[in-house]
Enzyme design. Structure first.
Site: not given
Lengths: 318, 318, 318, 318, 318, 318
Positions: F258-259, F106, F295, F171, F37-38, F256
């Protein structure tokens, strides 16, 4: 040329945001508050020319106080700045019923309490320069030097032909009723206007049947007795009583209502000399203050007049 | 496919935080507000598909307005963006009684006031594309070009078989009652729904005995008269009168109640065609708006229905 | 008695908090900004007595501007208040490299742009009343009436024996280089102090080999050329050149540096008459401003002097 | 030595500022909330020594919860910290009538729901160490492990001669009435104090004519039935009924009133053993909480006593 | 059982947000700060068990201080609360170069300055109860009573076999170098750890060639000389010198770095007894503090260790 | 018609204001963040038409996410809303060196992790409807169902003739290198664009001498290796290497980047097909993001082009 010269202490007021308790705050809102300066600012916004006399340290916090007064048009040029002294502080924790709002003072030994007679400027007390001098019982309570300064100011005002206004504004945490009363007993005969809360008369002059009987101690004056939601009563020098109901208002903040009342009264009284009108203005400015944050009534004459014709509901004016 | 197409100006609204006065602010809260866009957002949140038409400058502030509309689901793709023009602004100073809340406009020569008939897109007015066109008297008042654009839009809507909704929404600071009335007199016969405040009828058509008599000027329409705390009345095209009491609500912010009413009414009316139900929805959405900050009613159908069965007290829903 | 009389527009400045973009804000920080008023406030805090002349609407936003000026000691009593007019606004979106900070103006037809020669008060221009008159090229650009007012003020100042200070402060979005230059060409021969940015000389007088050559157009004046991080150069009326490096400062906010420079220079120049010292003060006040939020340099003479002996690191002073 | 040992889940509470809706927020206010911890903090501020037992992840958010409890004097040393688990969250969207405030839970599989019997410390349950154990129906609902842990704690408390307090506090979103009732039926005979809302009795034990009839299930206990604005009723172990009206309070925030009631009751009951006094304290602490932001009643015994003599209006105490 | 017992004053710290100047603030951020309590909180977060001794008024502001200490795990049960006294305050105005950050104290006659020897509790000084006592030169400077209390505490600590840590932490605004030195000369021979800033040695013991020569006055101790960006030097009781460079850190806030250094050193020294390691921990905790708002280093052992292996750049740890 | 269709999880991001630590916060700033979405928002602001696919609960927090996407122009109409599920959350604690910023997730069992192949809409994957499909390794890691959904989307995209873009975005807290690699090994041969960080290649494919050698696994694709401050390298399908230095930027927020890089690259690559230009756009958008809070890169093509000609200093653009 001033309409009103006032003298008294202004403190930094620190208030938790959003009804938080003082012991959990992360920031404090900053206001300036003091009975005479509250009255001064309200008078200035109503259109009176006002000069405020006081003593403050030589610090940025005192600059803040003077700056706030100046932004609302009050002349602060004669405020004495004393290096190495401190500014009084009070913490105000607002609350909603059944919890009480609380005020915690940290004002001992403030620069204002140490105000000296020689701190008084001469210009505002020159003949023809100013119309009225206003102070309160708080100034007579915070320190002997401050009290002596206020007395000298009253004498100079008298000598210059100015009217004198005294608001008893009793603070029971500052002194005993006995000490307070002996001081007030000296002020009442000096004043042309005496403002007093009904509950303070009951506390200090318990022998009186009614608050309006205090007029016996200040026959030369117009006595204004404020009674909270029950309105106010003026007793003129001629002895006639005028009753004024309180205007309804939504509670936003309780502080400063009495000071707003004095400002409304004095402003109109100097303008028209009419006590009934002055009482009505006092009541309206007090009601507007009650519905406003901070200690000071920031209102214009048009807003005061709108209260007279209001039906008590909140409106949008486009 | 749109349920509703609206046309009008949206301004940046700047509001002091915490009941401060405008002349002492250090920051201003930012909202977007305009009668038609308020109605658009409320309609969208209720579930209608809405397209909003307007003209805005080519600036980040206009991006802000379009972004806010888009986040609540309103289609802004046909909004014209005009370089070098300006966005209208209004300052809203909320107050508590007896002080009046105040609105200060800075909207002269805004891009919306310069909206031109050629700014109108064709797609939303294609046959079968949309159900209803809605605008207000404000759009007819802000500028001749905007007024002409609204008229052309109404004509196209009519040609496409759409219903037309017109909210008089008189702004006395924008024009004289005479000018306004002559304009409104042209709109009333065009509309299928006419919304008007009782006090505006009294001001503009003083010859009428009662606000519902305005129906004589729009016999083809359902006329909805809003009367504040006294509720609302609809007069149907058939001439029958339906009364709806107002729902009680805690005051949080006064602005936008009428726009919320229109949204509630239109949404339900398009759904069910039932005027009594539509009136009830209008009243409920208006009450919800009154208890909410900002100009827009951000409410869901479930929340509207909950008003119908509420006993007026505030509840926690887990 | 004023040290400096200034004339120009002050706008409301609206700024997103925390480096947000304008199209996503929910609140805007409020400052007041205008080249001449920025210089006025900085001069006042340095200890000069300053009177600021302008035209503003009769609105609480204009009260805000005057209040901010007053709180920092600037005399605003001669500011003309025009009902129904508007205050100029600018939106400032600060950014960090490689993104540029952006300024969006909404100042067309502001009250200040409509300032008229008859708005000028007489008192500040009485002989012996004031020492120096200061304005900038912005005032000459915002409107013909404002320009004519500034010219009349300069003439009156000359007649009263006051010095004249002119900061070119070219705004390329307000007019063409040709129009601007023809106006500046009239001002340069009038002034005793001319401030100009090196890049503006390059843009407007491309025929000059070097910015200091502009002194040919204002031989009677001290010309101060500012060159950003490369420091500044003064050319005295006698033709001698003085170079001053820039002081290092941490960027907090870019706006207002030039106005701070003028204030520092003028304050010291009126005090001591020494151009080298004045240049040093200008550079120091500009550096302090760069490390401070808002458009105005809020600094004391002691803080200026501390810059001279600083090693460039940040310190804690207890 | 503890007066009270409590056991239950504490969640992070996230709340939009200023009555905004959750779907438009840019920041969320952070509180900690959980029925037993709310009671714990209120008890601690009233002067009781309190130990709170729970399970939390090993994260800074859990540190935040423990820190908040500790700042108000609650002992958190026995809280188990479980790496890789999560803390429960709830979003609270406050509203004004006719809109309902809403609570959205995100508590499934929280560390507290996974609390295990072996997480229980032994020290607080040693003979003579603590006076009373308190938990609520929520703890029995959030997970089987948590429920088993609470049961073991009650058994240990009983073995150590402690009193047991159980607040039914039914959450209909956590389980069915049937499941809930079968669990509550096991707890009622164990407790010395049983708190229950009248509406929960109506929902769960519909066969009862009146909420006080629930005493049949807990004859050994004092049953306290809370009835909102209609006050509360205690039925003592001896079967006598005591009625207590609710104290009036201005609504600031609805959450946590029941937990405040329990705290006021337990604190006084442990002190004096007098059920009527305890009921009065419960009612007063609940009223004070209602007029306070957050889930926790932060009040002193003096403030509780002031409620008893209050006339319901808001006061300033200097 | 405590690892460290500290004694000293904690003040309320009030700070303008966003680099504003104190004379223009509308709100102030609230922190708690005091050299010994800063060290206490940092020690507690590193894992040491800490008891802080002091005297505070009986006010919500003192509750705030104790609450903040408690939330970070410091034991405040022995803090004496004195009705009618006041809490010290300091205003911190942060700045960026070339402007200096400023601290304004209002601490005269604070409750802490009036701390009395009889305020000392006995439990923390019982044999085997605590490992180390820590105080600073500030405590010896704020008042004779406070100084006498600190001396008695040191004696009791010695009697209980505890180590003694003394941070000179000279405040030139509290007393003259002569008075200060005569007091420090008495403390140096008492301490096992002496912390001193190189610039304080230069000011107070100008006859010394080098700060490390101060070890002649405290031969029994490990002397730690901090030198800002130039790192630190320890001279052990055996006379060997250990050098530690400073770790690079981004400036967020300058205050509390020295207190953080002491905490890092003491924590590690009590753990391992290794002076070189302790010096490294002191340097790392000080660097972390520099990059953090507020007076206190809120860091964990893992974050300290990460500094040792850091390349100085900022990272994201998922 | 879409330029880009993306698929992935968006979480609520909660961030302490002002560099506070998470365990002391009183409010949290709210952002929305997710790799795809970023990239979507940045693409939309650059001018691409973007459709974002995901699964969210039926809650106001999910409305918030969709609203934020919509305000920036991303089409969210196909996002599946699942009652009773939860939205993923992450807490971001920013820090300055030497302290590391930290991210606490979370997100287990979030609605997005439970995304199912049948959640995929058909329209965006119809032939000729969209140009490119983009997802990241995160989507393949959060859950088997999400991974399967992404695979099906890729297949449909391929069938519709769309290009496929895959950002490895490893990740390490979500799965083991082995599991991750086996998944990535399946994706690499499918993609037309592969983005990977040099450090992830080193971790996952340790047998490779250089990150560019990864091209062996995706010979059909353009491989883009990002190397932080050292710039980026593209290896085209033809095997030629293009190097792009990083643009300097002031750190405002690390997340953010990289996005943003992917968005810049994809936008330009779809426009011009030129890999060198695309690489330059990726580098510029990443640099702009680094200097921006949140982000998402909220930048326009003009701002990107300004980076190309910037000298790295911060400017004001009027």
């Amino acid at each position: 040329m001033y309409d009103v010269v006032t003298l008294g202490e202004t403190m930094l007021r620190l208030t938790p945001p959003g009804l938080e308790r003082l012991d959990q705050v992360r920031s404090l809102d900053v206001h300036c508050g003091g009975s005479e300066s509250n009255t001064s600012v309200a008078l200035s916004r109503l259109g009176s020319r006002v000069c405020w006399l006081s003593r403050l340290p030589d610090s940025p916090l005192a600059d803040l106080v003077c700056g706030e007064m100046a932004r609302f048009g009050v002349d602060t040029r004669y405020v004495v700045r004393a290096p190495e002294e401190r500014i009084g502080i009070y913490y105000y924790e607002p609350a909603r019923a059944p919890r009480s709002s609380r005020v915690f003072y940290d004002r001992v030994d403030s620069a204002a309490a140490r105000m000296r007679p020689e701190d008084l400027p001469t210009a505002p007390f020159e003949a023809g320069m100013s119309q009225l001098f206003h102070t309160t019982g708080i100034t007579t309570a915070i320190g002997e030097r401050a009290c002596a300064t206020a007395r000298l100011a009253a004498e100079r005002a008298r000598a210059a032909g100015m009217r004198i206004s005294f608001d008893v504004n009793h603070r029971r945490n500052l002194w005993s009723p006995t000490d307070a009363r002996s001081q007030y007993d000296e002020w009442l005969p000096l004043a042309d206007l005496v403002f007093v809360a009904e509950r303070d008369v009951a506390l200090l002059w318990p022998e009186l049947d009614s608050a309006v009987d205090l007029h016996a101690l200040c026959r030369q004056a117009t006595l204004i007795v404020t009674r909270g939601a029950e309105g106010s009563i003026a007793v003129t020098a001629e002895g006639s009583e005028i009753h004024q109901p309180a205007y309804q208002a939504t509670e936003v903040e309780r502080l400063g209502r009495g000071d707003a009342f004095s400002a409304g009264f004095i402003h109109r009284w100097l303008d028209s000399g009419d006590v009934a009108e002055a009482l009505q203005w006092g009541a309206a400015v007090a009601a507007l203050k009650f519905a406003m944050p901070g200690d000071m009534a920031l209102v214009t004459p048009n807003e005061v007049r709108a209260v007279f014709s209001s039906d008590g509901s909140s409106q949008v004016q486009r």
